[in-house]
Design a protein around this motif. Structure first.
Motif, PDB file in Angstrom:
ATOM      1  N   GLU A  34     -40.248  79.513 -17.023  1.00 57.77           N
ATOM      2  CA  GLU A  34     -41.741  79.875 -16.447  1.00 57.77           C
ATOM      3  C   GLU A  34     -42.740  78.448 -16.372  1.00 57.77           C
ATOM      4  O   GLU A  34     -43.074  77.993 -15.776  1.00 57.77           O
ATOM      5  N   THR A  35     -41.825  77.098 -17.378  1.00 62.20           N
ATOM      6  CA  THR A  35     -41.982  75.679 -17.149  1.00 62.20           C
ATOM      7  C   THR A  35     -41.780  75.150 -15.699  1.00 62.20           C
ATOM      8  O   THR A  35     -42.140  74.530 -15.025  1.00 62.20           O
ATOM      9  N   ARG A  74     -56.373  79.620 -11.952  1.00 58.90           N
ATOM     10  CA  ARG A  74     -55.790  80.185 -12.307  1.00 58.90           C
ATOM     11  C   ARG A  74     -54.126  79.171 -13.219  1.00 58.90           C
ATOM     12  O   ARG A  74     -53.117  79.718 -13.862  1.00 58.90           O
ATOM     13  N   ARG A  77     -55.199  78.173 -16.713  1.00 59.21           N
ATOM     14  CA  ARG A  77     -54.195  79.319 -17.204  1.00 59.21           C
ATOM     15  C   ARG A  77     -52.762  79.352 -17.510  1.00 59.21           C
ATOM     16  O   ARG A  77     -51.757  78.970 -19.039  1.00 59.21           O
ATOM     17  N   HIS A  78     -51.779  79.454 -16.061  1.00 59.27           N
ATOM     18  CA  HIS A  78     -50.614  79.221 -16.427  1.00 59.27           C
ATOM     19  C   HIS A  78     -50.238  77.831 -17.668  1.00 59.27           C
ATOM     20  O   HIS A  78     -49.288  77.839 -18.284  1.00 59.27           O
ATOM     21  N   GLN A  80     -51.695  76.224 -19.778  1.00 57.57           N
ATOM     22  CA  GLN A  80     -51.972  76.129 -20.875  1.00 57.57           C
ATOM     23  C   GLN A  80     -51.681  76.926 -21.741  1.00 57.57           C
ATOM     24  O   GLN A  80     -50.944  77.636 -22.860  1.00 57.57           O
ATOM     25  N   ASP A  81     -51.177  78.350 -20.826  1.00 55.58           N
ATOM     26  CA  ASP A  81     -49.352  79.330 -21.397  1.00 55.58           C
ATOM     27  C   ASP A  81     -48.294  78.146 -21.837  1.00 55.58           C
ATOM     28  O   ASP A  81     -47.528  78.975 -23.016  1.00 55.58           O
ATOM     29  N   ALA A  82     -47.797  77.215 -20.662  1.00 54.14           N
ATOM     30  CA  ALA A  82     -46.613  76.780 -20.980  1.00 54.14           C
ATOM     31  C   ALA A  82     -46.995  75.644 -22.198  1.00 54.14           C
ATOM     32  O   ALA A  82     -46.061  75.863 -23.179  1.00 54.14           O
ATOM     33  N   ASP A  84     -48.426  76.267 -24.935  1.00 50.07           N
ATOM     34  CA  ASP A  84     -48.845  76.768 -26.565  1.00 50.07           C
ATOM     35  C   ASP A  84     -47.839  77.135 -26.320  1.00 50.07           C
ATOM     36  O   ASP A  84     -47.039  77.620 -27.644  1.00 50.07           O
ATOM     37  N   ASP A  85     -46.757  77.920 -25.066  1.00 48.16           N
ATOM     38  CA  ASP A  85     -45.425  78.480 -25.710  1.00 48.16           C
ATOM     39  C   ASP A  85     -44.258  77.259 -26.119  1.00 48.16           C
ATOM     40  O   ASP A  85     -43.206  77.518 -27.355  1.00 48.16           O
ATOM     41  N   ASP A  88     -45.081  76.329 -30.035  1.00 45.36           N
ATOM     42  CA  ASP A  88     -44.596  77.613 -30.353  1.00 45.36           C
ATOM     43  C   ASP A  88     -43.324  77.347 -30.496  1.00 45.36           C
ATOM     44  O   ASP A  88     -42.874  77.610 -31.866  1.00 45.36           O
TER      45      ASP A  88
END
Length: 849
Positions: A34-35, A74, A77-78, A80-82, A84-85, A88
């Motif tokens: 995903e990254t 979009r 958001r992608h 920020q998701d990366a 955050d992942d 985590d």
């Protein structure tokens, strides 16, 4: 004109995109799909032209494109998701955090090379790829590892081919500022510099670059800095280059400088100092010498006392199946470089001693400095115990204290994304990457055969596209004109059985074994109904002209216009090319000269993608071939004539291909699916996949080596190293008096005149122990099957109990069960005993009756 220096000017990131810097500097992107998707979305065309290198993409993407993306909701958001992942992943508890206080607080892992991504070309082959996978798996499991290596300014080399097929080497100059690494700095911003003393009052200085591999930091030492004289600046010029003097300075920097870099890193970051030091091969052996020097200077320990403390926390892994693969330096060179180091030469030189008194053996030093040692497959452990048995005279080969942990490979790095998304690495037993024991990837059983076959065909087609692209580039680079390379557009076929062979090119790996009968190979390639195609790659060491001749022989064969659409040698073998090969090949061919392959992890990567191995029973394949995950090539073990052996084993390959492999691939059902082939693929993914995981390998290291080593190291350090002092005194007394130890008499009673199974034998042994006590030793009864020369086999040992003492004479007893029929024998032996020994054979001392 030539530029004095090369560097990359990057566009400034808009504030909304600044998290990209965090993502690009953590090499988790190299195995996190995903990254990678995110970086590709920056500029898809640029992503391709930059070779999927996010560092290069960020350096070349236009300011206008970045400005546009900074307003793209979009994309943001992608992004920020990366982020955050990743956060985590870095902060969550993993498997290692469940182990409790016995687990080491920190582990230092030293290796001369690390293969993490093609973007950071600091590897030559399997050793480096293994080290990179070790770091990645440690990160996934939460293991607090610190990697230590060197930053080679020219890497290994980039491979090309001349018009006549000879290997060409090019050494590109790497600018660390263009790599995903950061300088280690002091709080005031100044650069950390570590120093290593050299002869004639010279000093070797190095900067420390830090690469972040998920949760794991990798420290890479760089000598190309202004503080050094020109000769010292070139120490880290290239991997495995230079003469003996050059290599010795590299290994001193890796070992001595590496320890000093770890000390500085831990102090600056608040990371606990390592309790365990793991030397991946002999190149890093001097790390133990440096730690001995530290203890003698900081705690006033003698050499012998410091040696006990250092050995307790040291793990040594050998990857070498032949003596010729071991680093050996002239003793005079060692004496010159270490004359004033701080460890007396009369103690240092014996660490590397061997049969040739003029040589200093780095593997021998690794074994003498490491209380725990291992090979990298079960068979390699057996080979290592034989190869190094002279270090433990008087012991049978099976008693030599070198174990084995079979290598593994990092599944997220090497498995095709499409297969993972299909569910080929899911298990009903929970997370197989963090769970205990060899889980089964039984999720693959839910995938319809047609869907699995379609995915395999798609991956084969992707490989074919890559082969065509590389064939065209290679032909042009070798002097072909544009008008001459049109044939590459139709080379290879996505519906033809595809065999891969890719690895380093030393002679024992036998690159050209498949050419023993050229006409038979041609017939397989050109069969009109059931053809085969071969993709071949590999690098020869720049100084190995024999290996280069093998490459040239293969290239000339593949250049034939009649077969070049079915066989290709592709130069430039690296991680980027390897992925396509592992994803797309149906069969992975491996034909080393048994037992000279320590492990051979390339076949593991193919298996994770459903590739079936066609291999000599060597390395990992010797223990995990099960009859359904591929084919075993019969070996001509015992045939001394190398030509005859090659002929026999080559014929076996041709026979397997023509009678088993090819028919099974092309035998399809009504839906066009080769159902029997697909079931072998399914079995390989389900049963072999979990075994070859690097997470399994790292768990094995943690449980069997790191945790015990940490316990031993803590014990030795208690009370200001009082146990280390006591153990050194005990060993000195033991060795001084061992020559007087003797099994004076053994008597046996019971069993009757004709012993029967189920009866017992009572043994009583008289042992002389001048100046020693029964607490200093262990007396064992050893028994088993006996051959015609009175040799014991399938030996079982039981401790003998101390009965009574008269002066220096002591009596011991044991009861031996008679549990088998046939020829039976027994003996009695005496071994040193201490609660601090990891193995009774550790000291190399034994007395037998």
């Amino acid at each position: 004109m030539r530029a004095l220096r090369r560097f990359t000017v990057r566009a400034a990131l808009p504030e909304a995109l600044t998290p990209l810097s965090q993502l690009v500097m953590n090499l988790r992107w190299s195995w996190h799909a995903e990254t990678r998707d995110l970086f590709e979305a920056l500029d898809p065309e640029l992503w391709q032209t930059c070779g999927n290198d996010p560092v290069k993409v960020l350096g070349e993407v236009s300011a206008e494109r970045l400005a546009t993306l900074s307003r793209d909701r979009r994309f943001l958001r992608h992004l920020q998701d990366a982020v955050d992942d990743l956060e985590d992943y870095l902060s969550s508890a993993h498997w290692y955090q469940s182990l409790g206080p016995d687990a080491p607080r920190s582990i230092a892992y030293f290796s001369a090379e690390f293969g993490i991504t093609e973007v950071l070309p600091q590897y030559s082959g399997g050793l480096g790829i293994l080290a990179g996978d070790h770091l990645k798996a440690a990160s996934d499991l939460g293991v607090p590892l610190i990697g230590v290596g060197l930053l080679y300014r020219a890497g290994y080399f980039e491979q090309g081919l001349s018009a006549d097929g000879w290997q060409l080497e090019r050494y590109p100059s790497l600018d660390p500022h263009g790599l995903p690494v950061k300088l280690l700095r002091q709080p005031d911003g100044s650069t950390v510099v570590v120093s290593v003393p050299l002869p004639e009052g010279r000093t070797l200085h190095a900067h420390v670059w830090r690469a972040q591999v998920g949760r794991v930091s990798l420290l890479l030492l760089d000598s190309d800095i202004e503080e050094n004289a020109p000769a010292e600046r070139g120490v880290t010029d290239r991997l495995y280059g230079g003469d003996e003097d050059h290599r010795l300075r590299q290994e001193m920097l890796l070992g001595i400088g590496g320890v000093r870099a770890v000390r500085a890193y831990c102090q600056l970051t608040g990371t606990p100092q390592p309790e365990v030091f793991h030397a991946n091969e002999g190149h890093a052996g001097f790390q133990g010498v440096e730690r001995i020097r530290e203890l003698t200077e900081s705690h006033g320990l003698s050499f012998a006392e410091a040696l006990q403390a250092v050995r307790a926390g040291t793990v040594f892994t050998t990857h070498t199946p032949v003596p010729a693969g071991i680093d050996r330096f002239p003793r005079t060179l060692i004496e010159r470089y270490f004359a004033g180091f701080g460890v007396p030469l009369e103690h240092l030189i014996p660490l590397g001693s061997e049969d040739d008194p003029s040589k200093f053996n780095m593997a021998h030093m690794g074994l003498r400095l490491g209380q725990r040692a291992n090979g990298v497959s079960q068979l390699h452990g057996h080979v290592s115990r034989s190869m190094f048995s002279d270090l433990w005279p008087g012991f049978d080969q099976g008693d030599v204290p070198i174990g084995s942990i079979t290598n593994g490979v990092h599944a997220p790095t090497w498995t095709a994304r499409e297969l993972v998304e299909l569910g080929t690495q899911t298990s009903s037993e929970g997370d197989p990457f963090e769970g205990q024991g060899p889980a089964s990837f039984d999720g693959v059983d839910r995938i319809p055969s047609g869907e699995l076959w379609t995915t395999r065909r798609m991956l084969r087609g992707r490989l074919v596209d890559e082969v065509r692209r590389r064939l065209r580039e290679t032909a042009l680079s070798r002097g072909a004109a544009e008008a001459e390379v049109g044939w590459t557009d139709t080379a290879f076929d996505p519906d033809v059985l595809t065999i891969g062979f890719a690895r380093r090119v030393p002679s024992y790996k036998r690159l050209t074994l498949m050419l023993r009968d050229p006409e038979r190979l041609r017939a397989l390639l050109l069969d009109p109904e059931r053809p085969v195609q071969l993709v071949i790659a590999g690098k020869s060491h720049p100084a190995d002209d024999g290996g280069k001749q093998l490459i040239q022989q293969m290239v000339k064969f593949a250049d034939d216009p009649a077969i070049r659409h079915r066989i290709a040698f592709l130069p430039g073998y690296d991680i980027g090319m390897a992925r396509y090969l592992y994803w797309g090949c149906d069969v992975w061919l491996n034909n080393p000269l048994r037992p000279l392959e320590a492990c051979g992890t390339s076949g593991m990567k193919a298996a994770l993608n459903g590739g079936l191995n066609l291999s000599i029973r060597d390395g990992w394949w010797d223990e995990w071939f099960d009859g359904q995950n591929g084919w075993s090539i019969p070996t001509a073990d015992g045939v001394d004539d190398h030509d005859r052996r090659d002929d026999v084993e080559a014929r076996a390959i041709y026979d397997l291909l023509s009678t088993q492999v090819v028919p099974r691939f092309y035998e399809t059902d009504r839906d066009g699916v080769p159902s029997r082939w697909v079931e072998m693929v399914r079995h390989t993914l389900r049963e072999t996949g979990p075994k070859v995981l690097a997470t399994r390998m790292v768990r094995d290291y943690v449980e069997h080596l790191y945790v015990p080593a940490a316990g031993s190291a803590r014990t030795m350090a208690d009370g200001g190293y009082a146990p280390a002092r006591d153990e050194a005194q005990w060993r000195a007394r033991l060795q001084e008096n061992w020559s007087g130890v003797r099994v004076a008499h053994v008597e046996a009673t019971g069993g009757g005149d004709t012993p029967e199974i189920g009866s017992t034998l009572a043994l009583r042994a008289e042992v002389e122990l001048p100046h020693l006590t029964p607490a200093d030793i262990e007396v064992q009864a050893a028994y088993g099957r006996v051959d015609d020369a009175d040799g014991l086999h399938e030996v079982t040992t039981v401790p003998m109990a101390h009965e009574h003492t008269e002066g220096s004479r002591h009596w011991f007893t044991a009861t031996v069960p008679l549990e088998r029929t046939g020829a039976f024998g027994y003996t009695v032996r005496v071994l040193p005993h201490s609660e601090h020994l990891a193995d009774p054979a550790e000291l190399g001392l034994v007395r037998s009756a």
